[in-house]
Enzyme design. Structure first.
Site, mmCIF file in Angstrom:
data_model
loop_
_atom_site.group_PDB
_atom_site.id
_atom_site.type_symbol
_atom_site.label_atom_id
_atom_site.label_comp_id
_atom_site.label_asym_id
_atom_site.label_seq_id
_atom_site.Cartn_x
_atom_site.Cartn_y
_atom_site.Cartn_z
ATOM 1 N N ASP A 68 20.533 33.108 -30.239
ATOM 2 C CA ASP A 68 21.910 32.756 -30.542
ATOM 3 C C ASP A 68 22.502 32.272 -29.236
ATOM 4 O OD1 ASP A 68 23.979 32.262 -32.284
ATOM 5 O OD2 ASP A 68 24.887 34.242 -32.057
ATOM 6 N N LYS A 171 17.083 18.606 -18.921
ATOM 7 C CA LYS A 171 17.942 19.646 -19.506
ATOM 8 C C LYS A 171 17.195 20.978 -19.580
ATOM 9 C CE LYS A 171 20.455 20.941 -23.655
ATOM 10 N NZ LYS A 171 20.689 20.681 -25.061
ATOM 11 N N HIS A 176 20.611 26.830 -20.402
ATOM 12 C CA HIS A 176 20.631 28.223 -20.833
ATOM 13 C C HIS A 176 19.416 28.555 -21.687
ATOM 14 C CE1 HIS A 176 22.654 25.388 -23.380
ATOM 15 N NE2 HIS A 176 22.463 26.167 -24.424
#
Length: 191
Positions: A68, A171, A176
């Protein structure tokens, strides 16, 4: 090793496959025959990731991981956070989410933000957690047409290009999700 990534988002699957290379066979929910809407009722990223992985493990009996991700904007006291995907309501829309974010920030000089990803891996009877954070700021307008989600308005710290302007390889090195996946890969490669 075959592991299900508990998502049907083709962009996420592609990002993870690019980061993992050929070491693991990553399969989607569709590939294991899951067309169910996975639960995401938690109030934290970790809880949502755990809910999704647990659902797949219990119903499809496969090793899996779920993630998530949330965008935390300082001027908005951490919003949209766990609600990033549904920020502008249903149905989900990246464009509407970005429009609302930019509107909510139009009078703010504070643009700092971060993407955070939490991955929960259920392997056999064991549970593991991995986390990645990418610091940056929110641009005043969209730049680039790559990526997905908030990528066109997220400028990673130390870069002059938005996530949407970077190649997937670039990227993955700083994102993250890339950082969380890197932790996952390191863990799996030592098993």
């Amino acid at each position: 090793m075959k592991i299900c990534f508990a998502t049907n988002n083709p962009n996420k699957i592609e990002e993870v496959k690019a980061a993992l290379g050929d070491s693991f066979e990553i399969v989607s929910l569709k590939a294991i025959g899951c067309s169910d809407e996975l639960p995401e009722t938690g109030d934290t990223l970790e809880h949502n990731a755990f809910q999704k992985a647990k659902y797949v493990r219990e119903h499809f009996r496969v090793d899996c991981f779920a993630d998530d991700t949330g965008l935390e904007v300082d001027a908005l006291e951490g919003e949209p956070g766990v609600y990033s995907g549904r920020y502008a309501g249903e149905p989900r829309s990246d464009d509407r989410n970005i429009d609302l974010l930019l509107k909510n920030l139009e009078n703010s000089s504070i643009r700092t933000a971060r993407f955070k990803t939490v991955i929960v891996l259920l392997l056999g009877d064991e549970e593991y957690k991995f986390e990645g954070v990418a610091e940056g700021e929110i641009l005043k307008e969209r730049k680039g047409d790559g990526g997905f989600g908030y990528d066109p308005v997220f400028l990673p710290k130390g870069y002059s290009k938005s996530f949407a302007e970077l190649s997937m390889a670039e990227k993955n090195q700083i994102s993250h999700r890339g950082k969380a996946i890197s932790e996952l890969i390191t863990f799996l490669s030592h098993r």
